[in-house]
Design a protein around this motif. Structure first.
Motif, short mmCIF file in Angstrom:
data_model
loop_
_atom_site.label_atom_id
_atom_site.label_comp_id
_atom_site.label_asym_id
_atom_site.label_seq_id
_atom_site.Cartn_x
_atom_site.Cartn_y
_atom_site.Cartn_z
N UNK A 4 35.05 38.91 17.99
CA UNK A 4 35.69 38.91 16.68
C UNK A 4 35.81 37.46 16.23
N UNK A 5 35.26 37.16 15.07
CA UNK A 5 35.32 35.81 14.52
C UNK A 5 36.52 35.70 13.58
N UNK A 6 37.29 34.64 13.74
CA UNK A 6 38.47 34.40 12.91
C UNK A 6 38.34 33.06 12.19
N UNK A 17 47.89 35.49 7.54
CA UNK A 17 47.44 35.56 8.93
C UNK A 17 47.74 36.92 9.54
N UNK A 18 48.94 37.44 9.32
CA UNK A 18 49.30 38.73 9.90
C UNK A 18 48.43 39.85 9.33
N UNK A 19 48.15 39.80 8.05
CA UNK A 19 47.28 40.81 7.43
C UNK A 19 45.86 40.71 7.99
N UNK A 20 45.34 39.50 8.04
CA UNK A 20 43.97 39.29 8.55
C UNK A 20 43.85 39.72 10.01
N UNK A 21 44.80 39.33 10.84
CA UNK A 21 44.75 39.68 12.26
C UNK A 21 44.89 41.18 12.47
N UNK A 22 45.77 41.80 11.70
CA UNK A 22 45.93 43.25 11.81
C UNK A 22 44.63 43.98 11.54
N UNK A 23 43.90 43.53 10.52
CA UNK A 23 42.62 44.16 10.18
C UNK A 23 41.54 43.81 11.19
N UNK A 24 41.40 42.53 11.50
CA UNK A 24 40.32 42.08 12.39
C UNK A 24 40.44 42.67 13.79
N UNK A 25 41.67 42.80 14.27
CA UNK A 25 41.90 43.30 15.62
C UNK A 25 42.17 44.80 15.66
N UNK A 48 37.47 44.50 26.67
CA UNK A 48 37.37 43.06 26.51
C UNK A 48 37.13 42.64 25.07
N UNK A 49 37.81 41.57 24.69
CA UNK A 49 37.67 41.01 23.34
C UNK A 49 37.50 39.51 23.46
N UNK A 50 36.53 39.01 22.73
CA UNK A 50 36.30 37.55 22.65
C UNK A 50 36.64 37.13 21.23
N UNK A 51 37.70 36.33 21.07
CA UNK A 51 38.09 35.81 19.76
C UNK A 51 37.44 34.44 19.57
N UNK A 78 47.23 35.22 29.75
CA UNK A 78 47.85 36.36 30.43
C UNK A 78 46.92 37.56 30.57
N UNK A 79 46.01 37.73 29.64
CA UNK A 79 45.16 38.92 29.61
C UNK A 79 43.73 38.56 30.03
N UNK A 80 43.28 39.02 31.20
CA UNK A 80 41.92 38.68 31.64
C UNK A 80 40.83 39.32 30.78
N UNK A 81 41.21 40.25 29.90
CA UNK A 81 40.23 40.91 29.03
C UNK A 81 40.17 40.28 27.65
N UNK A 82 40.90 39.17 27.46
CA UNK A 82 40.94 38.47 26.17
C UNK A 82 40.46 37.05 26.38
N UNK A 83 39.46 36.65 25.62
CA UNK A 83 38.93 35.30 25.68
C UNK A 83 39.09 34.65 24.32
N UNK A 84 39.57 33.42 24.29
CA UNK A 84 39.72 32.66 23.05
C UNK A 84 38.80 31.46 23.11
#
Length: 87
Positions: A4-6, A17-25, A48-51, A78-84
């Motif tokens: 997911x590209x932000x 930001x809250x609106x965009x993140x709610x939709x994107x995620x 897994x999600x890569x941001x 904290x989340x091994x399934x989330x990459x930033x």
């Protein structure tokens, strides 16, 4: 792993930001639209999600952007399934 590209420039103001993140995620309609709720959603087990964060400098330049970055970084730690990743 889903990517997911932000756009960091659009994540500098709380409401946008809250609106965009709610939709994107694809966050549920009932999520709290605040940083604590975002952290809770991002640290839940799941696929897994890569941001990919574009425009990190814009976020670092404003107080809310810095807070949001900290939440994203903490959740990824904290989340091994989330990459930033910053570009």
């Amino acid at each position: 792993m889903e990517t997911i590209r932000l756009d960091g420039a659009r994540l500098c103001r709380r409401e946008e930001a809250m609106e965009l993140l709610g939709q994107a995620l694809a966050l549920p309609a009932w999520w709290g639209r605040n940083l604590d709720a975002l952290h809770d959603c991002l640290t839940q087990p799941g696929p897994g999600v890569r941001l990919v964060l574009e425009g990190r400098r814009e976020m670092e330049a404003v107080p809310f952007g810095r807070l949001l970055l900290r939440v994203l970084e903490d959740a990824a730690a904290e989340n091994p399934h989330l990459e930033l990743v910053s570009e």
